[in-house]
Design a protein around this motif. Sequence first.
Motif, PDB file in Angstrom:
ATOM      1  N   ARG A 182       6.632  -8.650  -7.696  1.00  0.00           N
ATOM      2  CA  ARG A 182       5.445  -7.808  -7.844  1.00  0.00           C
ATOM      3  C   ARG A 182       5.626  -6.558  -7.004  1.00  0.00           C
ATOM      4  O   ARG A 182       6.048  -6.632  -5.851  1.00  0.00           O
ATOM      5  CB  ARG A 182       4.172  -8.541  -7.407  1.00  0.00           C
ATOM      6  CG  ARG A 182       2.894  -7.761  -7.736  1.00  0.00           C
ATOM      7  CD  ARG A 182       1.652  -8.452  -7.195  1.00  0.00           C
ATOM      8  NE  ARG A 182       1.567  -8.401  -5.741  1.00  0.00           N
ATOM      9  CZ  ARG A 182       1.085  -7.359  -5.058  1.00  0.00           C
ATOM     10  NH1 ARG A 182       0.643  -6.275  -5.706  1.00  0.00           N
ATOM     11  NH2 ARG A 182       1.037  -7.392  -3.743  1.00  0.00           N
ATOM     12  N   ASP A 183       5.323  -5.408  -7.601  1.00  0.00           N
ATOM     13  CA  ASP A 183       5.390  -4.138  -6.887  1.00  0.00           C
ATOM     14  C   ASP A 183       4.216  -3.295  -7.358  1.00  0.00           C
ATOM     15  O   ASP A 183       4.263  -2.697  -8.444  1.00  0.00           O
ATOM     16  CB  ASP A 183       6.721  -3.432  -7.166  1.00  0.00           C
ATOM     17  CG  ASP A 183       6.992  -2.300  -6.178  1.00  0.00           C
ATOM     18  OD1 ASP A 183       6.123  -2.017  -5.333  1.00  0.00           O
ATOM     19  OD2 ASP A 183       8.080  -1.693  -6.263  1.00  0.00           O
ATOM     20  N   GLY A 184       3.123  -3.275  -6.579  1.00  0.00           N
ATOM     21  CA  GLY A 184       1.911  -2.615  -7.030  1.00  0.00           C
ATOM     22  C   GLY A 184       1.387  -3.290  -8.283  1.00  0.00           C
ATOM     23  O   GLY A 184       1.212  -4.507  -8.325  1.00  0.00           O
ATOM     24  N   VAL A 209       8.054  -8.020 -18.336  1.00  0.00           N
ATOM     25  CA  VAL A 209       7.559  -7.036 -17.377  1.00  0.00           C
ATOM     26  C   VAL A 209       6.184  -6.580 -17.840  1.00  0.00           C
ATOM     27  O   VAL A 209       6.011  -6.210 -19.002  1.00  0.00           O
ATOM     28  CB  VAL A 209       8.501  -5.816 -17.271  1.00  0.00           C
ATOM     29  CG1 VAL A 209       7.966  -4.842 -16.221  1.00  0.00           C
ATOM     30  CG2 VAL A 209       9.913  -6.253 -16.931  1.00  0.00           C
ATOM     31  N   GLU A 210       5.208  -6.612 -16.937  1.00  0.00           N
ATOM     32  CA  GLU A 210       3.855  -6.166 -17.264  1.00  0.00           C
ATOM     33  C   GLU A 210       3.439  -5.064 -16.299  1.00  0.00           C
ATOM     34  O   GLU A 210       3.631  -5.188 -15.080  1.00  0.00           O
ATOM     35  CB  GLU A 210       2.866  -7.340 -17.175  1.00  0.00           C
ATOM     36  CG  GLU A 210       3.129  -8.421 -18.220  1.00  0.00           C
ATOM     37  CD  GLU A 210       2.203  -9.615 -18.062  1.00  0.00           C
ATOM     38  OE1 GLU A 210       1.574  -9.726 -16.989  1.00  0.00           O
ATOM     39  OE2 GLU A 210       2.116 -10.426 -18.995  1.00  0.00           O
ATOM     40  N   LEU A 211       2.895  -3.997 -16.851  1.00  0.00           N
ATOM     41  CA  LEU A 211       2.375  -2.889 -16.052  1.00  0.00           C
ATOM     42  C   LEU A 211       0.858  -2.905 -16.158  1.00  0.00           C
ATOM     43  O   LEU A 211       0.280  -2.509 -17.174  1.00  0.00           O
ATOM     44  CB  LEU A 211       2.950  -1.560 -16.559  1.00  0.00           C
ATOM     45  CG  LEU A 211       4.477  -1.474 -16.624  1.00  0.00           C
ATOM     46  CD1 LEU A 211       4.914  -0.103 -17.156  1.00  0.00           C
ATOM     47  CD2 LEU A 211       5.114  -1.760 -15.271  1.00  0.00           C
ATOM     48  N   HIS A 212       0.205  -3.391 -15.131  1.00  0.00           N
ATOM     49  CA  HIS A 212      -1.245  -3.601 -15.127  1.00  0.00           C
ATOM     50  C   HIS A 212      -1.939  -2.298 -14.727  1.00  0.00           C
ATOM     51  O   HIS A 212      -1.833  -1.865 -13.583  1.00  0.00           O
ATOM     52  CB  HIS A 212      -1.616  -4.724 -14.169  1.00  0.00           C
ATOM     53  CG  HIS A 212      -0.961  -6.030 -14.486  1.00  0.00           C
ATOM     54  ND1 HIS A 212      -1.588  -7.015 -15.220  1.00  0.00           N
ATOM     55  CD2 HIS A 212       0.265  -6.516 -14.182  1.00  0.00           C
ATOM     56  CE1 HIS A 212      -0.787  -8.066 -15.350  1.00  0.00           C
ATOM     57  NE2 HIS A 212       0.348  -7.780 -14.731  1.00  0.00           N
ATOM     58  N   TYR A 234       7.004  -8.767 -12.700  1.00  0.00           N
ATOM     59  CA  TYR A 234       8.273  -9.010 -13.397  1.00  0.00           C
ATOM     60  C   TYR A 234       8.613 -10.486 -13.293  1.00  0.00           C
ATOM     61  O   TYR A 234       8.446 -11.106 -12.231  1.00  0.00           O
ATOM     62  CB  TYR A 234       9.368  -8.167 -12.741  1.00  0.00           C
ATOM     63  CG  TYR A 234      10.785  -8.462 -13.187  1.00  0.00           C
ATOM     64  CD1 TYR A 234      11.398  -7.689 -14.174  1.00  0.00           C
ATOM     65  CD2 TYR A 234      11.520  -9.488 -12.603  1.00  0.00           C
ATOM     66  CE1 TYR A 234      12.703  -7.956 -14.575  1.00  0.00           C
ATOM     67  CE2 TYR A 234      12.820  -9.763 -13.000  1.00  0.00           C
ATOM     68  CZ  TYR A 234      13.412  -8.987 -13.980  1.00  0.00           C
ATOM     69  OH  TYR A 234      14.703  -9.258 -14.375  1.00  0.00           O
ATOM     70  N   SER A 235       9.110 -11.044 -14.386  1.00  0.00           N
ATOM     71  CA  SER A 235       9.543 -12.438 -14.386  1.00  0.00           C
ATOM     72  C   SER A 235      10.843 -12.557 -15.163  1.00  0.00           C
ATOM     73  O   SER A 235      10.943 -12.084 -16.302  1.00  0.00           O
ATOM     74  CB  SER A 235       8.474 -13.329 -15.024  1.00  0.00           C
ATOM     75  OG  SER A 235       8.953 -14.657 -15.156  1.00  0.00           O
TER      76      SER A 235
END
Length: 284
Positions: A239-241, A178-181, A245-246
């Motif tokens: 993808r959400d905003g 999970v990445e929060l950009h 997530y993978s």
Amino acid sequence: MATPPPPSQGGSGFAGLPQQQQPPSGNTPGFGPPPGLPAAPGLPPAPGRPPAGGSGTGTPRGTGEPRRKGGSLRRNAVWAFVGAVLASIVWSGAVALVPDLVHGRSSAQSLHGYHAIDRICDTGKLTAFRAKYKMVDNYPLEHTGRSDSMDMMRCYALMKRTVSGSDSPDYATLDIRVELHKAVDSSPEYAATRHYFEQQKYEITDVPDLGQEAYYAYGDEPTSSDKSFHDVNYYLQVRDGGMTYSLYWTDNYQVGKDHTLDRDSVRRAMLDDTRDILKAIGGK
């Protein structure tokens, strides 16, 4: 599970896969000892090993991977390692094949309430997969990294289940990222990854009511050295905003001899556990 032949270049649609019989450790570039993540962003942790002086339940000492009856290695460390490497190669391949897709809007999007937590697999429970599989000793490996530009959560696991009529369990690997950009728009990267799967001839299915956009990618193909052995790869991308997530799930089987969990069951487990994990990090 039957023992697949050692992986060779070109298998599963990826070039340059490692052929070693043991997972990398120590100072191998890009990989660090468990439970930490390697220094290179996006690469998986090397599979873990049992504590010193003990083998752990059902595992040979010093390998951290199961051994089949009779002492011969079955679906040993190299397969857990290759499974994790495939998950990490996807983005590199997407950039190489379609670089124009990663150039676009640069402003970050809202995180929609998502936030970094420690140990996402433990917090998210993995209830659906744990109902079918048992976690192998010393797994999952989990790590959370926080920075001004991006927070990243990782979970990697080796799991097994008993197969009726078989003298060995079915082993599968789970890799979640999970990445929060916070600084850039993640949508071009997300689009590039999907395009990569399409070029690799994966079956792509859109998933409704999951984030802003989500899809499921599936591939089942023989290895290059023995066509009776197949790699089965499942991906769920969301993808959400600014949140991406993978979930990557991989298994293998031998035609006419071994049985993996059926495709619909894997997909349902992926969707159910993904929804629980996204709720655990602030999703609705």
